[in-house]
Design a protein around this motif. Structure first.
Motif, mmCIF file in Angstrom:
data_model
loop_
_atom_site.group_PDB
_atom_site.id
_atom_site.type_symbol
_atom_site.label_atom_id
_atom_site.label_comp_id
_atom_site.label_asym_id
_atom_site.label_seq_id
_atom_site.Cartn_x
_atom_site.Cartn_y
_atom_site.Cartn_z
ATOM 1 N N ALA A 185 -30.587 15.992 16.003
ATOM 2 C CA ALA A 185 -29.398 14.782 16.023
ATOM 3 C C ALA A 185 -29.328 14.109 17.451
ATOM 4 C CB ALA A 185 -28.089 14.868 15.258
ATOM 5 N N LEU A 186 -29.667 14.953 18.301
ATOM 6 C CA LEU A 186 -29.285 14.622 19.895
ATOM 7 C C LEU A 186 -30.561 13.881 20.613
ATOM 8 C CD1 LEU A 186 -28.086 18.123 20.775
ATOM 9 C CD2 LEU A 186 -26.719 16.282 19.937
ATOM 10 N N ALA A 187 -31.610 13.708 19.609
ATOM 11 C CA ALA A 187 -32.713 13.072 20.264
ATOM 12 C C ALA A 187 -32.726 11.900 21.241
ATOM 13 C CB ALA A 187 -33.695 12.736 19.032
ATOM 14 N N LEU A 188 -31.538 10.991 20.794
ATOM 15 C CA LEU A 188 -31.567 9.867 21.547
ATOM 16 C C LEU A 188 -30.642 9.766 22.646
ATOM 17 C CD1 LEU A 188 -32.328 7.214 19.048
ATOM 18 C CD2 LEU A 188 -33.741 8.177 20.765
ATOM 19 N N ARG A 189 -29.779 11.005 22.929
ATOM 20 C CA ARG A 189 -28.945 11.258 23.978
ATOM 21 C C ARG A 189 -29.535 11.494 25.367
ATOM 22 N NH1 ARG A 189 -23.730 14.428 21.989
ATOM 23 N NH2 ARG A 189 -23.480 13.756 19.718
ATOM 24 N N TYR A 190 -28.722 11.302 26.296
ATOM 25 C CA TYR A 190 -29.215 11.638 27.676
ATOM 26 C C TYR A 190 -28.592 13.078 27.884
ATOM 27 C CZ TYR A 190 -30.972 7.062 28.153
ATOM 28 O OH TYR A 190 -31.814 6.037 27.940
ATOM 29 N N PRO A 191 -29.199 13.684 28.869
ATOM 30 C CA PRO A 191 -28.641 15.163 29.347
ATOM 31 C C PRO A 191 -27.181 15.250 29.553
ATOM 32 C CG PRO A 191 -30.825 14.714 30.226
ATOM 33 C CD PRO A 191 -30.264 13.267 29.487
ATOM 34 N N ASP A 192 -26.522 14.301 30.283
ATOM 35 C CA ASP A 192 -25.189 14.356 30.564
ATOM 36 C C ASP A 192 -24.423 14.264 29.547
ATOM 37 O OD1 ASP A 192 -25.360 11.679 30.318
ATOM 38 O OD2 ASP A 192 -24.814 11.186 32.414
ATOM 39 N N GLN A 193 -24.745 13.935 28.228
ATOM 40 C CA GLN A 193 -24.121 13.691 26.866
ATOM 41 C C GLN A 193 -24.008 14.973 26.147
ATOM 42 O OE1 GLN A 193 -26.160 10.153 25.631
ATOM 43 N NE2 GLN A 193 -24.598 8.820 26.148
ATOM 44 N N LEU A 194 -24.532 16.258 26.829
ATOM 45 C CA LEU A 194 -24.780 17.358 26.123
ATOM 46 C C LEU A 194 -23.978 18.285 26.522
ATOM 47 C CD1 LEU A 194 -28.717 17.164 25.617
ATOM 48 C CD2 LEU A 194 -27.118 16.244 23.940
ATOM 49 N N SER A 195 -23.474 19.397 25.739
ATOM 50 C CA SER A 195 -22.888 20.636 26.390
ATOM 51 C C SER A 195 -24.073 21.351 27.047
ATOM 52 C CB SER A 195 -22.580 21.367 25.139
ATOM 53 O OG SER A 195 -23.321 22.025 24.402
ATOM 54 N N GLY A 196 -23.642 22.616 27.800
ATOM 55 C CA GLY A 196 -24.644 23.328 28.541
ATOM 56 C C GLY A 196 -25.318 24.065 27.508
ATOM 57 N N GLY A 197 -24.990 24.544 26.303
ATOM 58 C CA GLY A 197 -25.761 25.232 25.182
ATOM 59 C C GLY A 197 -26.854 24.221 24.680
ATOM 60 N N GLN A 198 -26.475 23.000 24.514
ATOM 61 C CA GLN A 198 -27.347 22.003 24.040
ATOM 62 C C GLN A 198 -28.262 21.623 24.972
ATOM 63 O OE1 GLN A 198 -24.384 19.115 23.101
ATOM 64 N NE2 GLN A 198 -24.492 19.417 20.851
ATOM 65 N N GLN A 199 -28.000 21.522 26.210
ATOM 66 C CA GLN A 199 -29.187 21.129 27.010
ATOM 67 C C GLN A 199 -29.889 22.309 27.316
ATOM 68 O OE1 GLN A 199 -27.802 19.876 31.119
ATOM 69 N NE2 GLN A 199 -25.871 19.095 30.265
ATOM 70 N N GLN A 200 -29.612 23.683 27.298
ATOM 71 C CA GLN A 200 -30.813 24.832 27.260
ATOM 72 C C GLN A 200 -31.466 24.831 26.035
ATOM 73 O OE1 GLN A 200 -31.997 25.760 29.666
ATOM 74 N NE2 GLN A 200 -30.966 27.625 30.435
ATOM 75 N N ARG A 201 -30.973 24.254 24.965
ATOM 76 C CA ARG A 201 -31.925 24.270 23.674
ATOM 77 C C ARG A 201 -32.907 23.148 23.931
ATOM 78 N NH1 ARG A 201 -29.996 26.275 18.473
ATOM 79 N NH2 ARG A 201 -28.021 27.641 19.312
ATOM 80 N N VAL A 202 -32.446 22.309 24.784
ATOM 81 C CA VAL A 202 -33.549 21.037 24.974
ATOM 82 C C VAL A 202 -34.576 21.532 25.736
ATOM 83 C CG1 VAL A 202 -33.792 18.650 25.904
ATOM 84 C CG2 VAL A 202 -31.697 19.108 24.499
#
Ligand SMILES: Nc1ncnc2c1ncn2[C@@H]1O[C@H](COP(=O)(O)OP(=O)(O)OP(=O)(O)O)[C@@H](O)[C@H]1O
Ligand SMILES: [Mg+2]
Lengths: 382, 237
Positions: B133-150
């Motif tokens: 669901a986060l595919a079209l977001r930019y990194p600064d729109q994600l939490s730390g955990g989400q960023q690390q999953r990316v």
């Protein structure tokens, strides 16, 4: 890439394009300017009737003929008329604003070169043949078919040839050679376009090709003959050496100045591009290191840097063409007659050259990117 | 499949040399989550970089599937990093001006994977990690955990056999950190991958099948961990 870097790069590229078009345009203009100085054979003189202010007033045809009779056999002279503006010239089915000029058959000696057909002869002149010679430009514009004959003031004239050249006599701004001139035998010209009034002062000057004679020789010869005339006209002799060089030198100085400024702008733009592109690589070195960790080869990084700069170069190129257009308009009012050099060819070659320079300047940062040590840049700073 | 024999790494020259690795011998196996602990400067990152062919050993042998890595050229190593290894870093190292989708696709740019497969394969990996669901977001729109999953998704996208994670939970709170370790553990257990995690966190290390302790460029302890083992955290500095 940071937006600021992008903007600076695009502006740098635009400056580069403007500078290159200027360099090419002004360079061409300088060459033309230098050549204009060398036009005019040392053995060519002009005899004209001038008033005390130095203006050419125009001499009658019979006077021109008389002067010619004074000259030795090895001197060739050809009279040239002012141009007629109100003649109605029709070429094919169109009316065309051509300049109608009367000349003697020997005009070729003074710089008109026949490029098609033939020039009219002394016999044509004596027999008052309704013939004419057009410029090469007109021939190209209308084509041979339409230019078999033309009509001026509803009279037909056979077009017997086409000529081109610089009839640039002795530094007088003759203006008889324009792209749209049509040359007629002088007598025909007087008869048809000036109702045969041969005594009207419509001869602008007599071009004299006098190898081995000096200007003083010629002046002496003419004044010796003038003594015997009542109400003698004020005849003057001009030579190419008389030309006023100060304006020419001033123009050259202006052109050189613009050229140098353009060149400096060009260098600055180039250094600006290298600087910013390098700063960009430095800023992004962690990104490059990361990409190496993900499998990128140095050539990939180099290509990406090149691509980014090329994208800016393209946008800067468009901006540059717009700016160059503005510069062109400004330049038109400054270096008028030479500024024909600024044209599509100039713009296109300018843009290509700027792209080439952008490409070359991109090599430096691209190599920097390729040389990045991923282990060093990926190490978290503590 | 991964075998290091007496590997040393010396940085710098003559007067001021640092022996970052000092005769490390090690074998890593598929399906195993290996944790690496040790004080700062003990050579953990250096070990990971050498395993991942990002750096090369000064002496000793490194065999990957029986091939001597020292004999490989630049191009071959780049291909290994692209296809065999997946890196995850502490600072998430996502490109801020690219979407999640584009970030995860980066390894494909340096691979021979045909372009038309890029998107579908990327979306599949995002789904595997529960972040499609986060595919079209930019990194600064994600939490730390989400960023690390990316970042993990990016390491996984080219289907590597080895995952190398350098302090992947260092910037995360303990709950999120535990989730990330579970993802990595699943990759080892269900995906049959070699997974190496450098960490200072005992809780993270206690999830591993195996724990390597390092000190001054040497492995001072190499032990299997039972489920439910307690590992003490390492002081960071
Ligand atoms: N590029 C380099 N040049 C010089 N010395 C280096 C370089 N990389 C690492 N070192 C040194 O090698 C040693 C091991 O470094 P390494 O980064 O592997 O330690 P680490 O265990 O990962 O530490 P940390 O827990 O702080 O990340 C350190 O003393 C470090 O200063
Ligand atoms: Mg480290």
């Amino acid at each position: 890439m940071k937006p600021l870097y992008r903007i600076l790069l695009i502006v740098g590229m635009a400056m580069g394009v403007v500078a290159t078009t200027l360099i090419i345009g002004v360079g061409q203009a300088m060459i033309m300017h230098m050549q204009s100085h060398s036009i005019g054979d040392e053995d060519v003189y002009a005899v004209y009737e001038g008033d005390s202010g130095g203006w050419t007033v125009g001499m009658p045809l019979d006077l021109a003929r008389e002067i010619r009779s004074w000259l030795p056999d090895d001197v060739v002279a050809a009279a040239v008329s002012f141009d007629q503006h109100d003649a109605e010239v029709r070429i094919g089915s169109e009316f065309y604003g051509a300049r109608v000029v009367g000349v003697d058959a020997e005009a070729h000696l003074l710089g008109l070169e026949v490029v098609d057909g033939r020039f009219f002869t002394r016999e044509d002149q004596e027999h008052r043949k309704r013939v004419c010679v057009v410029t090469a430009d007109l021939l190209e514009l209308f084509g041979r078919e339409a230019l078999r004959s033309i009509s001026v003031n509803s009279r037909e004239y056979e077009v017997i040839g086409a000529a081109q050249g610089d009839l640039y006599l002795a530094g007088l701004p003759l203006g008889i050679y324009s792209e749209s001139s049509i040359f007629f035998p002088l007598e025909v010209w007087y008869e048809d376009f000036n109702a045969g009034r041969f005594h009207d002062g419509l001869i602008m000057q007599l071009g004299v090709f006098a190898p081995g004679y000096s200007k003083a020789d010629l002046s002496r010869l003419i004044s010796q003959n003038l003594i015997h005339m009542e109400d003698a006209p004020a005849l003057k002799v001009a030579s190419p050496g008389d030309r006023d060089n100060t304006q020419w030198a001033k123009d050259l100085l202006v052109l050189t100045g613009i050229f140098l400024v353009a060149f400096i702008v060009f260098l600055l733009a180039g250094m600006n591009i290298i600087q910013i592109a390098s700063a960009n690589v430095y800023d992004q070195q962690r990104v490059f290191g990361l990409k190496v960790a993900l499998g990128a080869l140095p050539k990939h990084l180099a290509r990406e840097v090149m691509g980014e700069i090329a994208a800016c170069a393209l946008q800067g190129g468009y901006l540059g063409i717009v700016l160059a257009g503005i510069v062109n308009t400004v330049m038109n009012s400054y270096v008028g007659m030479y500024w024909a050099a600024f044209n599509l060819v100039t713009v296109v070659s300018g843009v290509l050259l700027a792209l080439l320079v952008g490409w070359i300047t991109a090599v430096v940062p691209a190599r920097q990117a390729a040389k990045i040590d991923p282990v060093a840049v990926l190490r978290p700073e503590r | 499949m991964i075998e290091l024999i007496g590997v040393s790494k010396v940085y710098g020259r003559e007067a001021s040399t640092v022996r970052a690795l000092d005769g490390v011998s090690l074998q890593l196996n598929p399906g195993e989550l290996t944790a690496v602990m040790g004080p700062s400067g003990s050579g953990k990152t250096t070990l990971l970089n050498i395993i991942g062919c990002l750096d090369s050993a000064t002496s000793g042998d490194y065999f990957l599937d029986g091939r001597d890595v020292a004999k490989l050229d630049l191009r071959a190593k780049a291909a290994l990093r692209n296809e065999v290894f997946g890196f995850v870093f502490q600072a998430f190292n996502l490109l801020p001006d690219k979407t999640v989708l584009d970030n995860v696709m980066i390894p494909f740019r340096y691979s021979r994977v045909p372009r038309r497969q890029w998107k579908s394969r990327t979306l599949a990996v995002l789904a595997q990690l529960g972040i499609e669901a986060l595919a079209l977001r930019y990194p600064d729109q994600l939490s730390g955990g989400q960023q690390q999953r990316v970042a993990i998704a990016r390491a996984l996208v080219n289907n590597p056999r080895v995952i190398l994670a350098d302090e992947p939970t260092g910037n995360l709170d303990s709950t999120t950190g535990r989730e990330i370790v579970e993802v990595l553990k699943a990759l080892a257990e269900q995906g049959g991958k070699v997974v190496v995690v450098v960490t200072h966190d005992g809780m993270v290390a206690s999830q591993a099948h195996r724990l390597l302790q390092m000190m001054d460029g040497r492995i001072i302890d190499d032990s299997k961990l039972e489920v439910g083992s307690v590992v003490f955290s390492h002081p960071k500095a």
